[in-house]
Design an enzyme around this catalytic site. Structure first.
Site, PDB file in Angstrom:
ATOM      1  N   GLU A 114      -3.762   6.712   7.543  1.00 27.03           N
ATOM      2  CA  GLU A 114      -4.424   7.555   6.554  1.00 27.03           C
ATOM      3  C   GLU A 114      -5.507   8.402   7.206  1.00 27.03           C
ATOM      4  O   GLU A 114      -6.064   8.034   8.241  1.00 27.03           O
ATOM      5  CB  GLU A 114      -5.084   6.696   5.463  1.00 27.03           C
TER       6      GLU A 114
ATOM      7  N   LYS B   5       0.820  -1.212   0.000  1.00 26.80           N
ATOM      8  CA  LYS B   5       0.000   0.000   0.000  1.00 26.80           C
ATOM      9  C   LYS B   5       0.851   1.259   0.000  1.00 26.80           C
ATOM     10  O   LYS B   5       0.426   2.300  -0.506  1.00 26.80           O
ATOM     11  CB  LYS B   5      -0.953  -0.029   1.195  1.00 26.80           C
TER      12      LYS B   5
ATOM     13  N   HIS C  56     -15.359  -3.652   7.268  1.00 26.21           N
ATOM     14  CA  HIS C  56     -14.570  -3.238   6.093  1.00 26.21           C
ATOM     15  C   HIS C  56     -14.646  -4.263   4.968  1.00 26.21           C
ATOM     16  O   HIS C  56     -13.815  -4.245   4.067  1.00 26.21           O
ATOM     17  CB  HIS C  56     -13.107  -2.990   6.464  1.00 26.21           C
TER      18      HIS C  56
ATOM     19  N   ARG D 283      -6.192  -8.933  -9.233  1.00 22.61           N
ATOM     20  CA  ARG D 283      -6.827 -10.240  -9.435  1.00 22.61           C
ATOM     21  C   ARG D 283      -8.260 -10.011  -9.882  1.00 22.61           C
ATOM     22  O   ARG D 283      -8.716  -8.872  -9.984  1.00 22.61           O
ATOM     23  CB  ARG D 283      -6.826 -11.030  -8.123  1.00 22.61           C
TER      24      ARG D 283
END
Length: 707
Positions: free
Chosen positions: A228, A144, A263, A321
Site C-alpha cells: 500500500e 485485507k 504499529h 470483534r
C-alpha cells in the site's frame, strides 16, 4: 406496563424503558442466553464476565497451565484447564468444553479465536451462539485484499495499493514502484501491527519483505502480503459500529488511535481532536456502509487512515470483534458494549438509535485510554515479564476506570501479550481528560517488570499531544523530548539509602531478614556510619552505569545525617511502615513520602508521582569472592525468548548496530544489534534455542585479545 416474564430474552431484560424500538420486516428468532463460555484470558475475560454476571448469565472460564492462578481463572466457580500455553487457539476443544459445560454461547473476547471464521462457523454448526458477527463477515473482512474489493464496491474510499494474488517478490517490488515510495508491506491475514514493514526505498524492499513474511508466518501461518501507499503524516481514526439482525446499524462515535509504537496503539481517545464535523459525519456514514456491505452483526470497528495533509481518509481494515479500546466508547456513550453484544446475540434490537447516540456523545465530553504494558520504552518498547512485586492503582470512580487482569503477586507471563491493564478516564473536555489521565498515572505504582507508565506521563505533557497535533509517527518525531532521561534528585538517593537501612532493621527485629550476605554487611540495630553505593542503570541499556555514594550517620533510632555527593542533610527524621512499604522522611526543607520496594539488589521507589529504579553496586572484591561472571562483553537476551536466527559467526568482525540475532517473544520478532564494533568470540545460542532474560546470546572478544 406489563411485567417482563423471566423467560424473556436478554435484549428485553436489558432494554431501557425509554428506548425507541424500530419496526423489523425480518422474522428473527430469539435465543435467550443463560450460560456463556469465555474463550479468552486476562482483563477481557474478567470484563466480559462482569457484564454477563450482572445480568444473571453463568460464565465458564478457561485457563492454561501458565494462567492457573490468574485472576480470570479464579473469577468463576466453573473453570476448565486447557493445559498447554497455546491451547487458547484450540477451537475444536473449546467447542467440546462449551457443550460439556452446558454453555449456550461462546464469547471470544479479542485476539486468539475472535476473528477466526472457521471457529465461528463451527460454533454455529454445533448449535452454540458465537457472540460476534457471522462467520461469513469475519471471513470477508479478515482478508485485507478481499475486504478492499468489498469496500470499493460499497463506495468506501480505499488507499492506493496492490492486493492481488501474485506474490513473486520481483512483481511486488514492481508494484511498489508503480505505487511510489514509501510503501507499507502488510500481511493479508495480519493484525496488531505484526507482519508490517515500511519500505522507504527500493534498496530495502527485499529485506523488509522477507522480515514481514517471516513475522506473518509465525503469527498467522500465512505470508501473503499486500503493498500500500504509505501516507507520511497519517492519523489512525476508527469508528465503532454495531449492527443487529433486524437491519439496524449505528456508529457509536470515532476513536483517534494515532499514538502508536510498532504499529500498535498506546493511547486512544474519543472524539478525535481537530476533526471537522462534516468529515466526522462522513466517516461515520462510510463505516456504517462498510458494515452493511458484509451484512454485519454485533460489535465491529472500521479503521481508517486519515491524511493530515489532504484531509482525506481511506479504509484500512475492519476488526470483526470487540476492540481493546472499547471502554473509550463506553465512556463517551454511557453504554455497556458487551451488554449490546449479548442483546444482538440473542436476536434483540439495538438499544439506541443513531440520533440518541449522537446526543449522548455531545453530553459526555471526552475520554482517553492508556494501555499499561510490561515493556521498556527506552529499548524500543521491548516486552518484559515477571512477578508483580507491588501494584497500586488510582482510585476508581465514575470518571476513572481500570480494566485489569492482574493483582500484586501475579506474574506477567512471557507466553502472552504484556498488557497489565487499561486506564480510562473521562472529562468534560479533552483538556480535562488529559489532566485527569496524567494525575491518575501519577498514582499508578508497578514494581517488578519495567512498564511504560513513565513514558505515558511524558506523553500527557508533550505540547503537541496536548494541542491535539497527532499522527502515527508522533513518537519517532518527538523522540528526544520523550526519551531524554531525567537524573534522580539527591533526595531520591537519600530515600533509597534510608529505605535500605530502616527496612533491614525492621526485618532483623521481626527475625524475617533474609537478604543476601554482601548487601547486608554493616547493618545492625546499633547507631553507626554506613556508606551505600547505588547505581542508576541507563534505561536504554547504553552507556556506563553511574554509581552514587550515600553516607548515612545514624544519630538516633529514627534520626540521620545524610550526605549525597555535595548535598548534606542534617537531623533527618525517617520512619518505615513495612506493611505499606512506605517511607516517611522529614528533611530540613521538605517532607517526602516514598513507596520503597526491594527485590534483592534492585530497588524501586515511587515518590511525587514518579518512579525510580536503582541498584545496589556490588564491590569488585565481592564479585570475585562470589564468582560473579563478567558479562560486559556479552549481548544478553532482553526477555525470555526463542532464537529464530543467528546472523553472525564466531570470528566475524561486526560494526555497531549490525544485526546479530533475531529473537521471538510474545509473538513479536526483535532484532538484537551489536552495541559496538568488535569481533564475535562465541555464538552462545543458535536457532531454536529457548533463552531466559539476561542470558548471553553472543560474546565479543576482549579488546586486548582482538587487537
Amino acid at each position: 406496563m406489563r411485567a417482563v416474564r423471566k423467560s424473556t430474552h436478554l435484549s428485553r431484560r436489558l432494554l431501557p424503558a425509554n428506548a425507541v424500538r424500530r419496526s423489523s420486516t425480518n422474522a428473527v428468532s430469539t435465543k435467550p442466553l443463560t450460560s456463556v463460555l469465555i474463550a479468552n484470558r486476562g482483563e477481557i475475560a474478567l470484563r466480559v464476565g462482569r457484564t454477563a454476571s450482572e445480568y444473571g448469565i453463568r460464565t465458564t472460564t478457561l485457563y492454561t497451565d501458565p494462567d492457573a492462578r490468574s485472576q480470570h481463572a479464579l473469577s468463576s466457580p466453573y473453570a476448565v484447564n486447557l493445559g498447554d500455553a497455546s491451547a487458547y487457539l484450540d477451537g475444536d476443544r473449546i467447542i467440546r468444553i462449551a457443550k460439556e459445560q452446558g454453555c449456550q454461547g461462546i464469547h471470544p473476547g479479542y485476539g486468539f479465536l475472535s476473528e477466526n471464521p472457521t471457529f465461528a462457523r463451527k460454533c454455529t454448526e454445533a448449535g452454540i451462539t458465537f457472540i460476534g458477527p457471522p462467520w461469513q463477515a469475519i471471513e470477508a473482512m479478515g482478508s485485507k485484499s478481499e475486504s478492499k474489493d468489498i469496500m470499493i464496491a460499497a463506495g468506501v474510499p480505499c488507499i492506493p495499493g496492490y492486493h492481488g494474488s501474485n506474490q513473486d517478490p520481483e512483481y511486488l517490488k514492481k508494484e511498489a514502484a508503480n505505487i511510489g515510495y514509501p510503501v507499507l508491506l502488510k500481511a493479508v491475514k495480519g493484525g496488531g501491527g505484526k507482519g508490517m514493514r515500511i519500505v522507504n526505498n527500493p534498496e530495502d524492499f527485499f529485506d523488509q519483505l522477507a522480515s514481514a513474511k517471516s513475522e506473518a508466518r509465525n503469527s498467522f501461518g500465512d505470508e501473503v502480503m499486500l503493498v500500500e501507499k504509505y501516507i507520511t503524516t497519517p492519523r489512525h481514526i476508527e469508528v465503532q459500529v454495531f449492527a443487529d439482525k433486524h437491519g439496524n446499524c449505528v456508529a457509536l462515535g470515532e476513536r483517534d488511535c494515532s499514538i502508536q509504537r510498532r504499529h500498535q496503539k498506546i493511547l486512544e481517545e474519543s472524539p478525535a481532536p481537530h476533526l471537522k464535523e462534516e468529515i466526522r459525519q462522513d466517516i461515520w456514514q462510510k463505516a456504517r456502509a462498510a458494515a452493511l456491505a458484509v451484512k454485519y452483526e454485533g460489535a465491529g470497528t472500521v479503521e481508517f487512515i486519515f491524511d493530515n495533509d489532504s484531509g482525506e481518509f481511506f479504509f484500512m481494515e475492519m476488526n470483526t470483534r470487540l476492540q481493546v479500546e472499547h471502554p473509550v466508547t463506553e465512556m463517551v456513550t454511557g453504554e455497556d458494549l458487551v451488554r449490546w453484544q449479548l442483546i444482538v446475540a440473542e436476536g434483540g434490537e439495538l438499544p439506541l438509535t443513531q440520533q440518541e447516540i449522537e446526543q449522548r456523545i455531545k453530553e459526555r465530553g471526552a475520554a482517553i485510554e492508556a494501555r499499561i504494558y510490561a515493556e521498556n520504552p527506552d529499548m524500543n518498547f521491548i516486552p518484559d515479564s515477571g512477578l508483580l512485586l507491588h501494584l497500586r492503582t488510582p482510585k476508581p470512580s465514575p470518571t476513572v476506570r481500570i480494566d485489569a487482569g492482574f493483582v500484586a503477586g501475579d506474574e506477567v507471563s512471557s507466553h502472552y501479550d504484556p498488557m497489565i491493564a487499561k486506564l480510562i478516564v473521562q472529562g468534560p473536555t479533552r483538556e480535562a481528560a488529559i489532566a485527569k489521565l496524567r494525575a491518575a498515572l501519577e498514582e499508578y505504582e508497578v514494581a517488578g517488570p519495567i512498564t511504560n507508565i513513565e513514558f505515558l506521563k511524558k506523553m500527557c505533557v508533550s505540547p503537541d499531544f496536548v494541542a491535539g497535533d497527532v499522527e502515527t509517527g508522533y513518537i519517532q518525531k518527538h523522540h528526544d523530548e520523550l526519551f531524554t532521561p531525567e537524573p534522580p534528585a539527591p533526595e531520591v538517593y537519600a530515600q533509597a539509602a534510608l529505605g535500605l537501612a530502616l527496612q533491614e532493621v525492621s526485618r532483623a527485629r521481626t527475625e524475617l531478614f533474609s537478604g543476601p550476605p554482601v548487601t547486608s554487611i554493616g547493618y545492625s540495630n546499633h547507631f553507626q556510619r554506613r556508606q551505600i553505593d547505588l547505581v542508576e542503570t541507563p534505561a536504554n541499556g547504553k552507556g556506563d552505569s553511574t554509581s552514587t555514594a550515600i553516607t548515612l550517620i545514624q544519630t538516633a533510632p529514627t534520626k540521620f545525617d545524610i550526605t549525597v555527593g555535595s548535598h548534606t542533610y542534617s537531623n533527618v527524621v525517617s520512619t518505615f511502615a513495612p506493611s505499606a512499604n512506605t517511607l516517611t522522611t522529614f528533611f530540613p526543607h521538605t517532607r517526602l513520602a516514598t513507596t520503597f520496594i526491594r527485590d534483592g539488589d534492585r530497588l524501586t521507589l515511587f515518590q511525587q508521582g514518579k518512579q525510580y529504579r536503582l541498584q545496589l553496586a556490588l564491590p569488585k572484591w565481592a564479585s570475585k569472592a562470589l564468582g560473579v561472571k563478567d558479562l560486559t562483553n556479552s549481548v544478553l537476551a532482553p526477555m525470555p525468548c526463542k532464537v529464530l536466527r543467528v546472523d553472525v559467526k564466531e570470528g566475524e568482525t561486526v560494526t555497531r548496530d549490525q544485526p546479530l540475532v533475531v529473537i521471538e517473544s510474545m509473538k513479536m520478532e526483535t532484532v538484537i544489534r551489536a552495541p559496538h564494533d568488535g569481533v564475535i568470540a562465541r555464538v552462545v545460542h543458535g536457532a531454536g534455542d529457548l533463552c531466559k532474560a539476561g542470558t548471553a546470546l553472543v560474546e565479543f572478544a576482549d579488546e586486548e585479545k582482538s587487537a
